[in-house]
Design a protein around this motif. Structure first.
Motif, PDB file in Angstrom:
ATOM      1  N   ALA A 117       0.819  -1.217   0.000  1.00 43.74           N
ATOM      2  CA  ALA A 117       0.000   0.000   0.000  1.00 43.74           C
ATOM      3  C   ALA A 117       0.851   1.264   0.000  1.00 43.74           C
ATOM      4  O   ALA A 117       0.346   2.351   0.287  1.00 43.74           O
ATOM      5  CB  ALA A 117      -0.927   0.001   1.220  1.00 43.74           C
ATOM      6  N   ARG A 118       2.122   1.157  -0.356  1.00 41.79           N
ATOM      7  CA  ARG A 118       3.021   2.306  -0.230  1.00 41.79           C
ATOM      8  C   ARG A 118       2.670   3.442  -1.181  1.00 41.79           C
ATOM      9  O   ARG A 118       2.956   4.605  -0.893  1.00 41.79           O
ATOM     10  CB  ARG A 118       4.467   1.862  -0.466  1.00 41.79           C
ATOM     11  CG  ARG A 118       5.043   0.999   0.645  1.00 41.79           C
ATOM     12  CD  ARG A 118       6.421   0.499   0.307  1.00 41.79           C
ATOM     13  NE  ARG A 118       6.396  -0.352  -0.885  1.00 41.79           N
ATOM     14  CZ  ARG A 118       7.491  -0.879  -1.436  1.00 41.79           C
ATOM     15  NH1 ARG A 118       8.677  -0.616  -0.932  1.00 41.79           N
ATOM     16  NH2 ARG A 118       7.380  -1.649  -2.505  1.00 41.79           N
ATOM     17  N   THR A 119       2.036   3.135  -2.309  1.00 41.96           N
ATOM     18  CA  THR A 119       1.696   4.194  -3.264  1.00 41.96           C
ATOM     19  C   THR A 119       0.351   4.835  -2.943  1.00 41.96           C
ATOM     20  O   THR A 119      -0.071   5.760  -3.627  1.00 41.96           O
ATOM     21  CB  THR A 119       1.640   3.625  -4.688  1.00 41.96           C
ATOM     22  OG1 THR A 119       0.576   2.666  -4.767  1.00 41.96           O
ATOM     23  CG2 THR A 119       2.954   2.973  -5.070  1.00 41.96           C
ATOM     24  N   GLY A 120      -0.318   4.349  -1.900  1.00 42.76           N
ATOM     25  CA  GLY A 120      -1.657   4.817  -1.596  1.00 42.76           C
ATOM     26  C   GLY A 120      -2.732   3.973  -2.246  1.00 42.76           C
ATOM     27  O   GLY A 120      -3.909   4.096  -1.916  1.00 42.76           O
ATOM     28  N   MET A 121      -2.338   3.106  -3.172  1.00 40.37           N
ATOM     29  CA  MET A 121      -3.240   2.130  -3.781  1.00 40.37           C
ATOM     30  C   MET A 121      -2.813   0.738  -3.347  1.00 40.37           C
ATOM     31  O   MET A 121      -1.630   0.490  -3.106  1.00 40.37           O
ATOM     32  CB  MET A 121      -3.200   2.220  -5.313  1.00 40.37           C
ATOM     33  CG  MET A 121      -3.725   3.515  -5.888  1.00 40.37           C
ATOM     34  SD  MET A 121      -3.618   3.494  -7.702  1.00 40.37           S
ATOM     35  CE  MET A 121      -4.541   2.005  -8.085  1.00 40.37           C
ATOM     36  N   LEU A 122      -3.777  -0.163  -3.245  1.00 41.95           N
ATOM     37  CA  LEU A 122      -3.453  -1.537  -2.884  1.00 41.95           C
ATOM     38  C   LEU A 122      -2.970  -2.278  -4.128  1.00 41.95           C
ATOM     39  O   LEU A 122      -3.665  -2.338  -5.144  1.00 41.95           O
ATOM     40  CB  LEU A 122      -4.675  -2.236  -2.289  1.00 41.95           C
ATOM     41  CG  LEU A 122      -5.234  -1.633  -1.007  1.00 41.95           C
ATOM     42  CD1 LEU A 122      -6.468  -2.400  -0.542  1.00 41.95           C
ATOM     43  CD2 LEU A 122      -4.178  -1.618   0.089  1.00 41.95           C
ATOM     44  N   ARG A 123      -1.759  -2.851  -4.023  1.00 45.10           N
ATOM     45  CA  ARG A 123      -1.165  -3.555  -5.147  1.00 45.10           C
ATOM     46  C   ARG A 123      -0.554  -4.854  -4.646  1.00 45.10           C
ATOM     47  O   ARG A 123      -0.275  -5.016  -3.453  1.00 45.10           O
ATOM     48  CB  ARG A 123      -0.093  -2.698  -5.834  1.00 45.10           C
ATOM     49  CG  ARG A 123      -0.577  -1.326  -6.270  1.00 45.10           C
ATOM     50  CD  ARG A 123       0.497  -0.552  -7.017  1.00 45.10           C
ATOM     51  NE  ARG A 123       0.762  -1.109  -8.342  1.00 45.10           N
ATOM     52  CZ  ARG A 123       0.084  -0.776  -9.435  1.00 45.10           C
ATOM     53  NH1 ARG A 123      -0.903   0.120  -9.379  1.00 45.10           N
ATOM     54  NH2 ARG A 123       0.378  -1.321 -10.607  1.00 45.10           N
ATOM     55  N   THR A 124      -0.308  -5.763  -5.561  1.00 44.06           N
ATOM     56  CA  THR A 124       0.406  -6.989  -5.218  1.00 44.06           C
ATOM     57  C   THR A 124       1.903  -6.719  -5.158  1.00 44.06           C
ATOM     58  O   THR A 124       2.420  -5.794  -5.791  1.00 44.06           O
ATOM     59  CB  THR A 124       0.170  -8.082  -6.269  1.00 44.06           C
ATOM     60  OG1 THR A 124       0.708  -7.640  -7.527  1.00 44.06           O
ATOM     61  CG2 THR A 124      -1.302  -8.411  -6.423  1.00 44.06           C
ATOM     62  N   ALA A 125       2.594  -7.552  -4.408  1.00 40.91           N
ATOM     63  CA  ALA A 125       4.052  -7.622  -4.465  1.00 40.91           C
ATOM     64  C   ALA A 125       4.430  -9.080  -4.239  1.00 40.91           C
ATOM     65  O   ALA A 125       3.791  -9.778  -3.434  1.00 40.91           O
ATOM     66  CB  ALA A 125       4.697  -6.732  -3.409  1.00 40.91           C
ATOM     67  N   LEU A 126       5.432  -9.540  -4.959  1.00 37.63           N
ATOM     68  CA  LEU A 126       5.925 -10.907  -4.809  1.00 37.63           C
ATOM     69  C   LEU A 126       7.302 -10.869  -4.173  1.00 37.63           C
ATOM     70  O   LEU A 126       8.106  -9.973  -4.440  1.00 37.63           O
ATOM     71  CB  LEU A 126       5.986 -11.617  -6.157  1.00 37.63           C
ATOM     72  CG  LEU A 126       4.657 -11.736  -6.911  1.00 37.63           C
ATOM     73  CD1 LEU A 126       4.865 -12.474  -8.235  1.00 37.63           C
ATOM     74  CD2 LEU A 126       3.608 -12.448  -6.065  1.00 37.63           C
ATOM     75  N   SER A 127       7.563 -11.834  -3.306  1.00 40.05           N
ATOM     76  CA  SER A 127       8.796 -11.829  -2.522  1.00 40.05           C
ATOM     77  C   SER A 127       9.440 -13.205  -2.545  1.00 40.05           C
ATOM     78  O   SER A 127       8.754 -14.231  -2.495  1.00 40.05           O
ATOM     79  CB  SER A 127       8.473 -11.424  -1.071  1.00 40.05           C
ATOM     80  OG  SER A 127       9.563 -11.694  -0.214  1.00 40.05           O
ATOM     81  N   ASP A 128      10.776 -13.194  -2.594  1.00 42.51           N
ATOM     82  CA  ASP A 128      11.562 -14.422  -2.480  1.00 42.51           C
ATOM     83  C   ASP A 128      12.158 -14.567  -1.081  1.00 42.51           C
ATOM     84  O   ASP A 128      13.150 -15.278  -0.901  1.00 42.51           O
ATOM     85  CB  ASP A 128      12.692 -14.423  -3.512  1.00 42.51           C
ATOM     86  CG  ASP A 128      12.167 -14.487  -4.935  1.00 42.51           C
ATOM     87  OD1 ASP A 128      11.217 -15.260  -5.179  1.00 42.51           O
ATOM     88  OD2 ASP A 128      12.708 -13.775  -5.806  1.00 42.51           O
TER      89      ASP A 128
END
Length: 232
Positions: A117-128
């Motif tokens: 949510a860092r941009t103010g919009m809810l987005r996906t992020a993938l992590s290793d």
């Protein structure tokens, strides 16, 4: 009202360490908006997810994010199969995608799925990042990131599965004021993950699998308040 989870008898849940007698269920959260639904499942999860998606009477009004313990490639196949079953759009989650209502996002095999949510919009992020609870993707990673993103405006669902992944994340959901629903023992292939949440006193509802779509609908689409008296 959401109701109170039934008691859980002491004993050994399949696929999980001996389960102690469950402490009291958490107090019912005050009515709250829901911006995200997060789901964790493992053993028996593909069939449980099929019945969940098929049970939607309309596209969910908020994004739904799912961690199913499954290797790469198989999660893409799972998403494609689920997409054909109901009104929701089901996809394997990519990186840095907007989270849209009516969509179900399946965590890709061997990648953690995180809400950003860092941009103010809810987005996906993938992590290793390293596995949690011996799992990648892990429900705990998803659930905790969702709490960071939307605080208590969250509904967490834990379906059939071995182990205890999701228990720590559900604790944070409850602490933030969100709602937790888990599949009951009778309808679970393995009552490890949902049993661990219930045994820890973190489940607001413990319900049969086929009742979960209706429970979600009632929480996400509350009925209008009825008038208390006849108009004058």
């Amino acid at each position: 009202p959401l109701g109170t989870a039934p008691g859980v008898a002491p004993g050994t849940a399949p696929g999980h360490a001996p389960v102690p007698a469950r402490v009291s269920a958490p107090p019912q959260p005050a009515p709250h908006p829901v911006r995200l639904v997060v789901v964790g499942s493992s053993t028996g999860g593909p069939e449980a997810l099929s019945r969940l998606v098929r049970g939607f009477v309309e596209p969910p009004p908020v994004p739904v994010l799912v961690v199913q313990h499954m290797p790469p490639v198989f999660t893409r196949q799972l998403a494609a199969r689920l997409d054909r079953l109901g009104p929701a759009t089901v996809v394997e989650a990519g990186d840095d995608e907007p989270l849209l209502p009516g969509h179900v996002y399946i965590a890709p095999g061997d990648r953690h799925l995180v809400v950003d949510a860092r941009t103010g919009m809810l987005r996906t992020a993938l992590s290793d990042a390293p596995p949690i609870n011996f799992c990648r993707p892990a429900a705990d990673v998803l659930f905790r990131s969702a709490v960071r993103a939307v605080r208590g405006e969250i509904l967490a669902v834990v379906l059939t599965g071995m182990g205890a992944d999701g228990r720590g994340g559900c604790a944070e959901v409850v602490d933030a004021g969100g709602t937790v629903v888990v599949q009951d023992q009778a309808s679970s292939v393995v009552w490890g993950m949902p049993g661990a949440v219930a045994a820890a006193g973190l489940a607001h509802r413990v319900v049969p699998l086929d009742d979960i779509p209706g429970v979600l609908h009632d929480i996400l689409v509350p009925r209008p308040a009825q008038p208390t008296g006849a108009p004058r």
